[in-house]
Design an enzyme around this catalytic site. Structure first.
Site, PDB file in Angstrom:
ATOM      1  N   HIS A  27      -2.599   3.963  -7.432  1.00  0.00           N
ATOM      2  CA  HIS A  27      -2.626   3.108  -9.084  1.00  0.00           C
ATOM      3  C   HIS A  27      -2.360   3.558 -10.167  1.00  0.00           C
ATOM      4  O   HIS A  27      -2.507   5.074 -10.635  1.00  0.00           O
ATOM      5  CB  HIS A  27      -4.087   2.754  -9.264  1.00  0.00           C
ATOM      6  CG  HIS A  27      -4.937   3.562  -9.131  1.00  0.00           C
ATOM      7  ND1 HIS A  27      -5.004   3.952  -7.793  1.00  0.00           N
ATOM      8  CD2 HIS A  27      -6.041   4.391  -9.835  1.00  0.00           C
ATOM      9  CE1 HIS A  27      -6.134   5.289  -7.980  1.00  0.00           C
ATOM     10  NE2 HIS A  27      -6.498   5.144  -9.115  1.00  0.00           N
ATOM     11  N   HIS A  58       0.879  -0.864   0.097  1.00  0.00           N
ATOM     12  CA  HIS A  58      -0.222  -0.098  -0.063  1.00  0.00           C
ATOM     13  C   HIS A  58       0.468   1.482  -0.298  1.00  0.00           C
ATOM     14  O   HIS A  58       1.331   1.430   0.421  1.00  0.00           O
ATOM     15  CB  HIS A  58      -0.883   0.369   0.900  1.00  0.00           C
ATOM     16  CG  HIS A  58      -2.066   1.129   1.596  1.00  0.00           C
ATOM     17  ND1 HIS A  58      -3.064   0.724   0.860  1.00  0.00           N
ATOM     18  CD2 HIS A  58      -1.420   2.306   1.535  1.00  0.00           C
ATOM     19  CE1 HIS A  58      -3.928   2.338   0.731  1.00  0.00           C
ATOM     20  NE2 HIS A  58      -2.987   3.042   1.066  1.00  0.00           N
TER      21      HIS A  58
HETATM   22  P1  DGP Z   1      -9.299   7.208  -9.313  1.00  0.00           P
HETATM   23  O1  DGP Z   1      -9.969   7.953 -10.152  1.00  0.00           O
HETATM   24  O2  DGP Z   1      -7.961   7.557 -10.332  1.00  0.00           O
HETATM   25  O3  DGP Z   1      -8.394   6.832  -8.103  1.00  0.00           O
HETATM   26  O4  DGP Z   1      -9.117   5.616 -10.831  1.00  0.00           O
HETATM   27  C1  DGP Z   1     -10.083   4.761  -9.571  1.00  0.00           C
HETATM   28  C2  DGP Z   1     -10.035   3.783 -10.717  1.00  0.00           C
HETATM   29  O5  DGP Z   1     -10.895   2.542  -9.892  1.00  0.00           O
HETATM   30  C3  DGP Z   1     -11.618   3.588 -11.504  1.00  0.00           C
HETATM   31  O6  DGP Z   1     -11.214   4.120 -12.408  1.00  0.00           O
HETATM   32  C4  DGP Z   1     -12.695   2.449 -11.033  1.00  0.00           C
HETATM   33  C5  DGP Z   1     -11.898   1.722 -10.381  1.00  0.00           C
HETATM   34  N1  DGP Z   1     -12.421   0.915  -9.811  1.00  0.00           N
HETATM   35  C6  DGP Z   1     -12.690   1.400  -8.151  1.00  0.00           C
HETATM   36  N2  DGP Z   1     -13.666   0.382  -7.690  1.00  0.00           N
HETATM   37  C7  DGP Z   1     -12.628  -1.036  -8.383  1.00  0.00           C
HETATM   38  C8  DGP Z   1     -13.189  -2.328  -8.095  1.00  0.00           C
HETATM   39  O7  DGP Z   1     -13.550  -2.820  -7.214  1.00  0.00           O
HETATM   40  N3  DGP Z   1     -12.325  -3.278  -8.840  1.00  0.00           N
HETATM   41  C9  DGP Z   1     -12.258  -2.394 -10.440  1.00  0.00           C
HETATM   42  N4  DGP Z   1     -11.569  -3.298 -11.673  1.00  0.00           N
HETATM   43  N5  DGP Z   1     -11.998  -1.243 -10.957  1.00  0.00           N
HETATM   44  C10 DGP Z   1     -12.331  -0.009  -9.478  1.00  0.00           C
END
Ligand code: DGP
Length: 112
Positions: A98, A45
């Protein structure tokens, strides 16, 4: 810590994986913003780019060393964009470092 991406990294929450090793995981974004939209995370993390330091940056270097391979594994053949939202003004919604890989189609001139 109640972190959704830590839970995805550990397998507690399922994801559609593109690449995985001991240090990182690449999986498809649940809410794709391009034809191909992959997220790459360190398993350790780190909140966001502001949390990268001399002690933990090796996993970030490793992620960038694998970026092209991950894009190719996701079927991207003609270029891609890498984005990392850091903090409130950038609209970071998940507080676990990320990198978005966007591609699979011609992207608009500005997506970020
Ligand atoms: P950001 O806005 O940069 O923090 O992007 C977070 C991204 O994470 C957003 O595009 C949606 C994705 N996301 C959130 N929850 C989940 C999840 O449970 N699974 C997947 N595969 N993506 C997720």
């Amino acid at each position: 810590m109640d972190c959704i991406f830590c839970k995805i990294a550990s397998g507690e929450i399922p994801s559609k994986k593109v690449y995985e090793d001991g240090d990182m995981l690449a999986f498809y974004d649940i809410n794709p913003m391009a034809k191909v939209h992959v997220l790459v995370i360190p398993k350790t993390h780190i909140d966001n780019i502001d949390g990268i330091n001399a002690e933990n940056s090796a996993c970030v270097a490793k992620i960038f060393g694998k970026m092209g391979e991950i894009a190719k594994a996701a079927g991207i053949t003609n270029g891609y964009r890498v984005i990392s939202n850091c903090g409130r003004d950038a609209k970071q919604s998940v507080m676990h470092l990320h990198f978005h890989i966007l591609g699979g189609e011609e992207l608009p001139e500005r997506l970020a």
